[in-house]
Design a protein around this motif. Structure first.
Motif, PDB file in Angstrom:
ATOM      1  N   THR A 113      28.426 -29.702  -7.517  1.00  0.00           N
ATOM      2  CA  THR A 113      27.332 -30.074  -8.420  1.00  0.00           C
ATOM      3  C   THR A 113      26.021 -29.830  -7.686  1.00  0.00           C
ATOM      4  O   THR A 113      25.967 -29.881  -6.456  1.00  0.00           O
ATOM      5  N   ARG A 114      24.990 -29.548  -8.463  1.00  0.00           N
ATOM      6  CA  ARG A 114      23.630 -29.425  -7.925  1.00  0.00           C
ATOM      7  C   ARG A 114      22.769 -30.435  -8.664  1.00  0.00           C
ATOM      8  O   ARG A 114      22.802 -30.500  -9.889  1.00  0.00           O
ATOM      9  N   GLN A 115      22.017 -31.197  -7.882  1.00  0.00           N
ATOM     10  CA  GLN A 115      21.140 -32.212  -8.464  1.00  0.00           C
ATOM     11  C   GLN A 115      19.801 -32.163  -7.760  1.00  0.00           C
ATOM     12  O   GLN A 115      19.718 -31.745  -6.601  1.00  0.00           O
ATOM     13  N   HIS A 116      18.778 -32.623  -8.465  1.00  0.00           N
ATOM     14  CA  HIS A 116      17.474 -32.730  -7.826  1.00  0.00           C
ATOM     15  C   HIS A 116      17.547 -33.796  -6.740  1.00  0.00           C
ATOM     16  O   HIS A 116      18.171 -34.833  -6.916  1.00  0.00           O
ATOM     17  N   ILE A 170      20.059 -30.689  -4.168  1.00  0.00           N
ATOM     18  CA  ILE A 170      21.129 -30.961  -3.211  1.00  0.00           C
ATOM     19  C   ILE A 170      22.442 -30.505  -3.845  1.00  0.00           C
ATOM     20  O   ILE A 170      22.612 -30.556  -5.061  1.00  0.00           O
ATOM     21  N   VAL A 171      23.314 -30.024  -2.988  1.00  0.00           N
ATOM     22  CA  VAL A 171      24.603 -29.506  -3.426  1.00  0.00           C
ATOM     23  C   VAL A 171      25.680 -30.376  -2.807  1.00  0.00           C
ATOM     24  O   VAL A 171      25.623 -30.691  -1.615  1.00  0.00           O
ATOM     25  N   GLN A 172      26.651 -30.760  -3.635  1.00  0.00           N
ATOM     26  CA  GLN A 172      27.774 -31.529  -3.094  1.00  0.00           C
ATOM     27  C   GLN A 172      29.065 -31.132  -3.798  1.00  0.00           C
ATOM     28  O   GLN A 172      29.040 -30.599  -4.903  1.00  0.00           O
ATOM     29  N   LEU A 173      30.159 -31.431  -3.140  1.00  0.00           N
ATOM     30  CA  LEU A 173      31.472 -31.144  -3.695  1.00  0.00           C
ATOM     31  C   LEU A 173      31.802 -32.133  -4.803  1.00  0.00           C
ATOM     32  O   LEU A 173      31.460 -33.314  -4.719  1.00  0.00           O
ATOM     33  N   THR A 174      32.496 -31.646  -5.816  1.00  0.00           N
ATOM     34  CA  THR A 174      33.090 -32.533  -6.814  1.00  0.00           C
ATOM     35  C   THR A 174      34.441 -32.993  -6.252  1.00  0.00           C
ATOM     36  O   THR A 174      34.927 -32.428  -5.250  1.00  0.00           O
ATOM     37  N   ALA A 195      31.465 -25.482   4.404  1.00  0.00           N
ATOM     38  CA  ALA A 195      30.187 -25.957   4.942  1.00  0.00           C
ATOM     39  C   ALA A 195      29.818 -27.305   4.325  1.00  0.00           C
ATOM     40  O   ALA A 195      29.339 -28.206   5.020  1.00  0.00           O
ATOM     41  N   LEU A 196      30.067 -27.444   3.036  1.00  0.00           N
ATOM     42  CA  LEU A 196      29.796 -28.723   2.384  1.00  0.00           C
ATOM     43  C   LEU A 196      30.749 -29.806   2.870  1.00  0.00           C
ATOM     44  O   LEU A 196      30.348 -30.948   3.102  1.00  0.00           O
ATOM     45  N   ASN A 220      30.079 -31.443   6.443  1.00  0.00           N
ATOM     46  CA  ASN A 220      28.833 -32.194   6.601  1.00  0.00           C
ATOM     47  C   ASN A 220      28.980 -33.557   5.929  1.00  0.00           C
ATOM     48  O   ASN A 220      29.560 -33.666   4.851  1.00  0.00           O
ATOM     49  N   ALA A 221      28.428 -34.561   6.560  1.00  0.00           N
ATOM     50  CA  ALA A 221      28.557 -35.923   6.047  1.00  0.00           C
ATOM     51  C   ALA A 221      27.688 -36.168   4.816  1.00  0.00           C
ATOM     52  O   ALA A 221      27.951 -37.090   4.057  1.00  0.00           O
ATOM     53  N   THR A 222      26.664 -35.358   4.641  1.00  0.00           N
ATOM     54  CA  THR A 222      25.745 -35.546   3.514  1.00  0.00           C
ATOM     55  C   THR A 222      25.644 -34.241   2.727  1.00  0.00           C
ATOM     56  O   THR A 222      25.923 -33.160   3.250  1.00  0.00           O
ATOM     57  N   PRO A 223      25.230 -34.340   1.458  1.00  0.00           N
ATOM     58  CA  PRO A 223      25.015 -33.114   0.683  1.00  0.00           C
ATOM     59  C   PRO A 223      23.981 -32.222   1.363  1.00  0.00           C
ATOM     60  O   PRO A 223      23.137 -32.698   2.128  1.00  0.00           O
TER      61      PRO A 223
END
Length: 167
Positions: free
Chosen positions: A106-109, A118-122, A68-69, A72-75
């Motif tokens: 990773t999860r970041q504010h 927001i969640v994104q792939l490393t 799913a991540l 998608n083009a964005t987190p």
């Protein structure tokens, strides 16, 4: 399609229908063939699909989140993720915790809203999901090889029509 002529040409659904014909010849059980085959195909395919995903060190649920991540083009936010994977918020949090511990996400504010994450792939997560998707697609291609390209397209169209009528 005509009924199979020999026992070697009969599948599970054919044997089931024959049993019903013996005890209830007046009852049209043909829908059982459709749903019986559909259920059996899903079970057999899932077993094969999960085995390939497992070879890459992932559970099917973890793969769903990473995929799913990736597509998608964005987190995404955890909410967007659990909605797209049909999980509960708590189940998604547990999955994200495990994937983060493994260094795959990773999860970041969020810059837009500090209350949101927001969640994104490393890079490691991106590499793993790409490798797994390649194997997954090759496996699915192998699973459908008993059908010609035309048969695959016909069946896909019929399934789409049924789903549009029932979703």
């Amino acid at each position: 399609m005509p009924a199979p002529q020999t026992a070697n040409e009969q599948d599970h659904a054919d044997r089931l229908l024959e049993q019903w014909r013996q005890v209830r010849p007046e009852l049209d059980c043909s829908p059982m063939a459709f749903f019986g085959r559909l259920s059996r195909m899903a079970l057999l395919a899932e077993r094969e699909i999960v085995a390939v995903i497992k070879q890459h060190g992932l559970t099917a649920g973890e793969f769903d989140v990473l995929a799913a991540l990736r597509k998608n083009a964005t987190p995404l936010t955890p909410t967007e993720l659990y909605q797209s994977t049909l999980l509960t918020s708590g189940a998604m949090t547990a999955r994200l915790d495990k994937l983060e511990q493994r260094g795959l996400i990773t999860r970041q504010h969020s810059q837009k809203d500090r209350r949101s994450m927001i969640v994104q792939l490393t890079p490691e997560g991106m590499s793993l999901v790409d490798t797994t998707v390649d194997a997954h697609v090759a496996n699915e291609q192998q699973l459908i090889t008993p059908l010609t390209t035309e048969e695959q397209q016909l069946l896909t169209g019929l399934m789409r029509r049924w789903l549009l009528a029932h979703e």
